[in-house]
Design an enzyme around this catalytic site. Structure first.
Site, PDB file in Angstrom:
ATOM      1  CD  GLU A 131      -3.203   0.610   0.455  1.00 18.98           C
ATOM      2  OE1 GLU A 131      -2.654   1.486  -0.403  1.00 18.98           O
ATOM      3  OE2 GLU A 131      -4.337   0.649   0.312  1.00 18.98           O
ATOM      4  CG  ASP A 153      -6.528   8.769   5.603  1.00 21.50           C
ATOM      5  OD1 ASP A 153      -6.129   9.033   6.667  1.00 21.50           O
ATOM      6  OD2 ASP A 153      -6.999   9.209   4.735  1.00 21.50           O
TER       7      ASP A 153
HETATM    8  P1  IMP Z   1      -8.128   4.703   3.461  1.00 23.25           P
HETATM    9  O1  IMP Z   1      -9.334   3.814   3.053  1.00 23.25           O
HETATM   10  O2  IMP Z   1      -8.732   6.094   4.117  1.00 23.25           O
HETATM   11  O3  IMP Z   1      -7.123   4.109   4.515  1.00 23.25           O
HETATM   12  O4  IMP Z   1      -7.383   5.436   2.498  1.00 23.25           O
HETATM   13  C1  IMP Z   1      -6.696   4.511   1.601  1.00 23.25           C
HETATM   14  C2  IMP Z   1      -6.308   5.310   0.099  1.00 23.25           C
HETATM   15  O5  IMP Z   1      -6.829   6.701   0.075  1.00 23.25           O
HETATM   16  C3  IMP Z   1      -5.025   5.165  -0.058  1.00 23.25           C
HETATM   17  O6  IMP Z   1      -4.444   4.059  -0.416  1.00 23.25           O
HETATM   18  C4  IMP Z   1      -4.583   6.434  -0.571  1.00 23.25           C
HETATM   19  O7  IMP Z   1      -4.750   6.079  -1.907  1.00 23.25           O
HETATM   20  C5  IMP Z   1      -5.465   7.532  -0.603  1.00 23.25           C
HETATM   21  N1  IMP Z   1      -5.036   8.362   0.590  1.00 23.25           N
HETATM   22  C6  IMP Z   1      -5.411   8.508   1.707  1.00 23.25           C
HETATM   23  N2  IMP Z   1      -4.417   9.605   2.412  1.00 23.25           N
HETATM   24  C7  IMP Z   1      -3.985  10.103   1.283  1.00 23.25           C
HETATM   25  C8  IMP Z   1      -2.973  11.407   1.455  1.00 23.25           C
HETATM   26  O8  IMP Z   1      -2.520  11.835   2.234  1.00 23.25           O
HETATM   27  N3  IMP Z   1      -2.676  11.800   0.106  1.00 23.25           N
HETATM   28  C9  IMP Z   1      -2.693  10.791  -1.038  1.00 23.25           C
HETATM   29  N4  IMP Z   1      -3.758   9.914  -0.989  1.00 23.25           N
HETATM   30  C10 IMP Z   1      -4.404   9.476   0.031  1.00 23.25           C
HETATM   31 MG    MG Z   2      -3.824   3.259  -2.160  1.00 24.43          MG
END
Ligand code: IMP
Ligand code: MG
Length: 194
Positions: free
Chosen positions: A112, A116
């Site tokens: 990954e 986030d």
């Molecule tokens: P989650 O499902 O919230 O954990 O987010 C996962 C995906 O969101 C990551 O694999 C990234 O592709 C995108 N993402 C989360 N935070 C960021 C950031 O700070 N910058 C760019 N992409 C992000």
């Molecule tokens: Mg991603």
């Protein structure tokens, strides 16, 4: 204003936004990738490994890991993304590309870019488990723990990051900045100007 000068202005804004805000340099990322690659080699000594790159943000981190690993890993890709162009994910996860490799009784390491909220992985992991792998581990370049909503604990972490909007080294804002050879971030002022 002509198209050309408009473009130059945007480029200047980007450069201004990035100056002094580099979180991790290309050298630091390479060093960390080497350490993690060595750890994976050790953990899976004598075993088969599949590296599963989550598109698109993880491609450079994935390339580093596979380059520095001594294990001859098989690779594949998966695309699971939240909808929308914004600095916070929408919460709706969609699998747009399914891996074709056989994972049955194999060691799979999901590679990954950043974890986030954890929603994407919470959605994706059970889908991978249905394929009957021996194990599924998680290797993330960045861990943004502050915004975690679902319980996701990566097995390998490149770097911990604060609650910032990260760009570069694969990570995008609205599909831009993926090619920056370092990890930086945008603040609200930068986003307004882009
Ligand atoms: P989650 O499902 O919230 O954990 O987010 C996962 C995906 O969101 C990551 O694999 C990234 O592709 C995108 N993402 C989360 N935070 C960021 C950031 O700070 N910058 C760019 N992409 C992000
Ligand atoms: Mg991603």
């Amino acid at each position: 204003m002509s198209d050309k000068s408009e473009k130059k202005e945007k480029k200047d804004i980007i450069e201004e936004a990035i100056i002094g805000k580099v979180l991790f340099t290309e050298e630091q990322i390479a060093e960390r990738a080497k350490e993690i690659a060595a750890q994976i080699d050790k953990d899976f000594e004598g075993e088969e490994v599949i590296l599963l790159c989550t598109l698109k943000g993880s491609i450079l981190w994935m390339a580093d890991l596979m380059k520095y690993m001594k294990t001859d890993a098989r690779i594949d890709f998966i695309s699971a993304s939240s909808y929308g162009a914004s600095t916070t994910s929408s919460g709706v996860v969609k699998i747009a590309y399914e891996p074709t490799i056989n994972m049955y009784e194999k060691n799979v390491i999901v590679v990954e870019d950043i974890v986030d909220t954890g929603r994407t992985l919470t959605y994706m992991m059970p889908k991978l488990m249905e394929r009957g792998p021996k194990c599924v581990k998680l290797c993330t370049m960045l861990n943004k723990n502050a915004r975690r909503e679902d319980h996701v604990e990566p097995d390998y972490i490149g770097f911990e990051v604060d609650d910032l909007f990260i760009i570069g080294y694969g990570l995008d804002f609205d599909q831009r900045f993926r090619g920056l050879p370092y990890i930086s971030y945008l603040d609200e002022k930068d986003v307004e100007n882009l």
